[in-house]
Design an enzyme around this catalytic site. Structure first.
Site, short mmCIF file in Angstrom:
data_model
loop_
_atom_site.label_atom_id
_atom_site.label_comp_id
_atom_site.label_asym_id
_atom_site.label_seq_id
_atom_site.Cartn_x
_atom_site.Cartn_y
_atom_site.Cartn_z
N ASN A 52 24.31 -2.33 -35.06
CA ASN A 52 23.69 -1.06 -35.49
C ASN A 52 23.17 -0.24 -34.40
O ASN A 52 22.74 1.09 -34.60
CB ASN A 52 23.46 -0.90 -36.86
CG ASN A 52 24.48 -1.32 -37.90
OD1 ASN A 52 25.65 -1.54 -37.67
ND2 ASN A 52 24.15 -1.10 -39.11
N ASP A 74 35.60 -4.22 -30.97
CA ASP A 74 36.65 -4.29 -31.89
C ASP A 74 36.98 -3.12 -32.56
O ASP A 74 36.23 -2.12 -32.63
CB ASP A 74 36.27 -5.41 -33.07
CG ASP A 74 35.02 -4.56 -33.84
OD1 ASP A 74 34.24 -4.48 -33.42
OD2 ASP A 74 35.38 -4.67 -35.12
N ASN A 117 29.83 1.39 -36.21
CA ASN A 117 28.34 1.62 -35.86
C ASN A 117 27.80 1.43 -34.64
O ASN A 117 26.86 2.09 -33.95
CB ASN A 117 27.86 0.76 -37.23
CG ASN A 117 27.95 1.21 -38.42
OD1 ASN A 117 28.05 2.40 -38.67
ND2 ASN A 117 27.82 0.31 -39.48
#
Length: 210
Positions: free
Chosen positions: A89, A114, A135
């Site tokens: 994040n 991903d 994120n």
């Protein structure tokens, strides 16, 4: 007197980087979460691809500020491989720091991540785009203040039941996926090298959808 001689003969203490010099250094960032429990999870494919590049080229990572870093040299190019230690994040903090530290232009940045919206093993290179709810990409866009940066998305598919997305992305690969990953990692490594050697457009034409 010395400065006059330097000026007269055309000497310069700090020569400017040419466009050719700028194209010799690249920052390749694999997104993931640090820690052994995340090592073989779908969300960590960015780390896994960089680890494969390091292993197959006999180089090792060193733990430094905001990440693990290694340098892969191929045909006059330096590929700085970065695995941020900020957790997913806050990936943008590490990326911004290393771009500035190494004086790498943003067009030489490649973020490996991903993607739930692509079938397992599918490869997609893009020069810009939204964060797609990811994120790591969201923080990268926030810290760089632009969505115009190269990203290499590796498909992990979306074969999870409703409400199980977090468990799925943080889950480990199945035995079948692990078997197929061997070939997918090899092609992914070729894509990364092509990005630095042949350029983003040629690489997109050659690898997207492969």
């Amino acid at each position: 007197m010395y400065s006059f001689i330097k000026k007269w003969f055309g000497f310069s203490a700090k020569p400017k980087l040419t466009e050719e010099d700028k194209m010799k250094k690249f920052l390749i960032v694999g997104l993931g979460n640090i820690g052994e429990k995340y090592a073989n999870t779908r969300h960590n494919i960015g780390f896994k691809i960089l680890d494969y590049l390091a292993e197959t080229n006999d180089i090792t990572f060193e733990t430094v500020k905001l990440g693990d870093v290694s340098t892969l040299k191929i045909k006059g190019r330096s590929l700085i491989l970065l695995k941020p230690s900020t957790f997913m994040n806050l990936s943008g903090k590490s990326i911004k720091y290393w771009l500035e530290k190494e004086k790498i232009p943003i067009e030489n940045l490649l973020v490996v991540t991903d993607d739930l919206n692509l079938p397992f093993g599918s490869l997609r290179l893009k020069t810009k785009g939204s964060d797609g709810g990811h994120n790591g990409l969201k923080d990268t866009q926030d810290k760089l203040q632009t969505s115009k940066y190269n990203r290499f998305r590796f498909g992990i598919s979306d074969e999870f039941s409703k409400g199980r997305q977090v468990d799925y992305v943080l889950g480990e690969w199945t035995d079948e996926e692990n078997t197929q990953l061997k070939e997918r990692l090899k092609i992914s490594a070729e894509l990364v090298k092509s990005f630095a050697l042949a350029g983003v457009n040629t690489t997109m034409n050659q690898f997207n959808g492969k």
